[in-house]
Design a protein around this motif. Structure first.
Motif, short mmCIF file in Angstrom:
data_model
loop_
_atom_site.label_atom_id
_atom_site.label_comp_id
_atom_site.label_asym_id
_atom_site.label_seq_id
_atom_site.Cartn_x
_atom_site.Cartn_y
_atom_site.Cartn_z
N THR A 49 -6.93 32.19 11.75
CA THR A 49 -7.40 33.35 11.00
C THR A 49 -8.06 32.99 9.68
O THR A 49 -9.04 33.63 9.27
N ASN A 50 -7.56 31.96 8.99
CA ASN A 50 -8.17 31.63 7.69
C ASN A 50 -9.63 31.22 7.85
O ASN A 50 -10.47 31.52 6.99
N TYR A 51 -9.98 30.56 8.96
CA TYR A 51 -11.38 30.18 9.19
C TYR A 51 -12.20 31.39 9.62
O TYR A 51 -13.40 31.47 9.35
N VAL A 52 -11.55 32.33 10.28
CA VAL A 52 -12.24 33.57 10.66
C VAL A 52 -12.64 34.36 9.42
O VAL A 52 -13.77 34.84 9.30
N THR A 53 -11.71 34.48 8.47
CA THR A 53 -12.01 35.24 7.26
C THR A 53 -12.97 34.49 6.34
O THR A 53 -13.86 35.11 5.75
N ASP A 54 -12.80 33.18 6.22
CA ASP A 54 -13.62 32.41 5.28
C ASP A 54 -15.00 32.05 5.81
O ASP A 54 -15.97 31.99 5.06
N GLN A 55 -15.11 31.77 7.14
CA GLN A 55 -16.38 31.31 7.69
C GLN A 55 -17.11 32.38 8.48
O GLN A 55 -18.35 32.45 8.43
N LEU A 56 -16.38 33.21 9.19
CA LEU A 56 -17.02 34.28 9.95
C LEU A 56 -17.09 35.59 9.15
O LEU A 56 -17.79 36.52 9.53
N HIS A 57 -16.33 35.64 8.06
CA HIS A 57 -16.31 36.82 7.17
C HIS A 57 -15.97 38.10 7.94
O HIS A 57 -16.61 39.13 7.78
N THR A 58 -14.95 37.99 8.76
CA THR A 58 -14.48 39.14 9.51
C THR A 58 -12.97 39.02 9.65
O THR A 58 -12.33 38.20 8.99
N THR A 59 -12.38 39.84 10.48
CA THR A 59 -10.94 39.79 10.73
C THR A 59 -10.69 39.76 12.23
O THR A 59 -11.56 40.16 13.02
#
Length: 280
Positions: free
Chosen positions: A205-215
Motif C-alpha cells: 500500500t505505501n507504494y500505491v499511495t506514494d507512486q500511484l497516488h491512489t488507494t
C-alpha cells in the motif's frame, strides 16, 4: 618529538571520551534542553506524517521524534541493529521474523501500528476471476510479502499451497495451479513500474499511495483485508526496537502516543486499519 606524542595522546583521549559520550547519549536518546530525541525509520510519506503527529503529542513528555524516510524495505532493520535508528515503523511481524532469522539478529517489537491492505492491481483486468492460463502475476520478491501474495492467490482459488507450507510460503510451496499463471517475483519498490508489463501485480500500500497516488479501495481489483479471516496476524505492522530497549520507559510513552484515536483516523485515510487492541 615527545611533546608531539603527548599532544597526540591527549587528542586521542579527548576523541575517545567524546565518542563514548556520544554513544551513551545515543543509547538513551540524544538530549538537548532536557528534550530527548529518538530517530525512527519509516518507508512512506503516510508514516512520516503520522510520526510527526506522534512527535507533536509527546512535547509534554519532553520527547521528540526525528523521522527518517527510506525509499525501500532493506535498510531500516540494519540501521536499527547498528544504532543509526532508535526505532523503525515499516514492517509487519512476519518480515521482522524473517529478517532476524536470515541475519541472526534479535530485533523485537513493542506495539502494533496498522494492518495494511494488500491489493492486486492491473491495467488489463477488472476482476481477478479474469486471470487465465499464461497470464503473469508479479509479487514482491521478499519472502514475507511474497508469501502474503501467494496466500491471497490461494484465497482467490488460483493456486493451492502445500499442506505443510510455512507461514510465509514461497513459489516452491505451491502444490498446484488451478489457473496456470506465471508468478514473477520482483523487488517491492519496482512493482508499480512493472505494472504495464504484467497482467497484474500485488503491490504494498505505501507504494500505491506514494507512486500511484491512489488507494487500494479506489484502484485494486482485489484487497486481502476485505477478507480479514484469511489474513494472518503476522501481517500486522509494528514498532520495532533493539531487544535491550524493549522495556524502555520513553518507548512505552511513544507507543501510547501512537495508539490513539487521532492516529487511527490518519491511518484510515489510506484505507489501512489500526492494528492495536481496542482501536475499533
Amino acid at each position: 618529538m615527545k611533546k608531539w606524542t603527548k599532544v597526540l595522546t591527549g587528542l586521542v583521549a579527548v576523541f575517545a571520551i567524546g565518542t563514548l559520550a556520544a554513544c551513551g547519549a545515543k543509547k538513551d536518546g540524544a538530549s538537548k534542553d532536557g528534550v530527548k530525541t529518538y530517530v525512527v525509520g519509516v518507508a512512506s510519506d503516510q508514516q512520516k506524517e503520522i510520526w510527526e503527529k506522534v512527535s507533536d503529542s509527546l512535547k509534554a513528555d519532553k520527547i521528540k521524534i526525528d523521522v527518517k524516510l527510506f525509499s525501500g524495505y532493506t535498510e531500516e532493520n540494519p540501521a536499527l541493529a547498528d544504532g543509526s535508528l532508535d526505532l523503525n515503523s515499516f514492517q509487519h511481524v512476519a518480515y521482522l521474523n524473517n529478517y532476524n532469522k536470515e541475519n541472526k539478529k534479535d530485533l523485537t517489537y513493542i506495539g502494533y501500528t496498522l494492518i495494511s491492505p494488500f491489493g492486486l492491481y492491473s491495467e488489463k483486468l477488472k476482476d481477478p476471476k479474469d486471470l487465465k492460463d499464461g497470464d503473469t502475476v508479479a509479487i514482491p520478491n521478499d519472502p514475507t510479502n511474497g508469501g502474503r501474495a501467494l496466500q491471497a492467490l490461494e484465497a482467490l482459488d488460483i493456486i493451492k499451497l502445500k499442506k505443510d507450507a510455512p507461514d510465509s510460503p514461497e513459489v516452491k510451496d505451491i502444490e498446484s495451479y488451478k489457473t496456470k499463471i506465471e508468478i514473477k517475483p520482483i523487488q517491492a519498490d519496482q512493482l508499480v513500474a512493472t505494472l504495464p508489463d504484467v497482467t497484474a501485480a500485488f503491490i504494498n500500500t505505501n507504494y500505491v499511495t506514494d507512486q500511484l497516488h491512489t488507494t487500494p479501495k479506489k484502484s485494486a481489483i482485489y484487497i486481502d483485508t476485505d477478507h480479514l479471516d484469511k489474513v494472518s496476524d503476522l501481517y500486522k505492522n509494528i514498532i520495532a526496537v533493539r531487544k535491550e530497549d524493549k522495556n524502555k520507559e520513553d518507548f512505552k510513552k511513544i507507543v501510547k502516543a501512537y495508539q490513539t484515536p487521532e492516529i487511527a483516523k490518519l491511518i484510515e485515510k489510506t484505507n489501512d486499519y489500526p492494528a492495536w487492541e481496542g482501536a475499533k
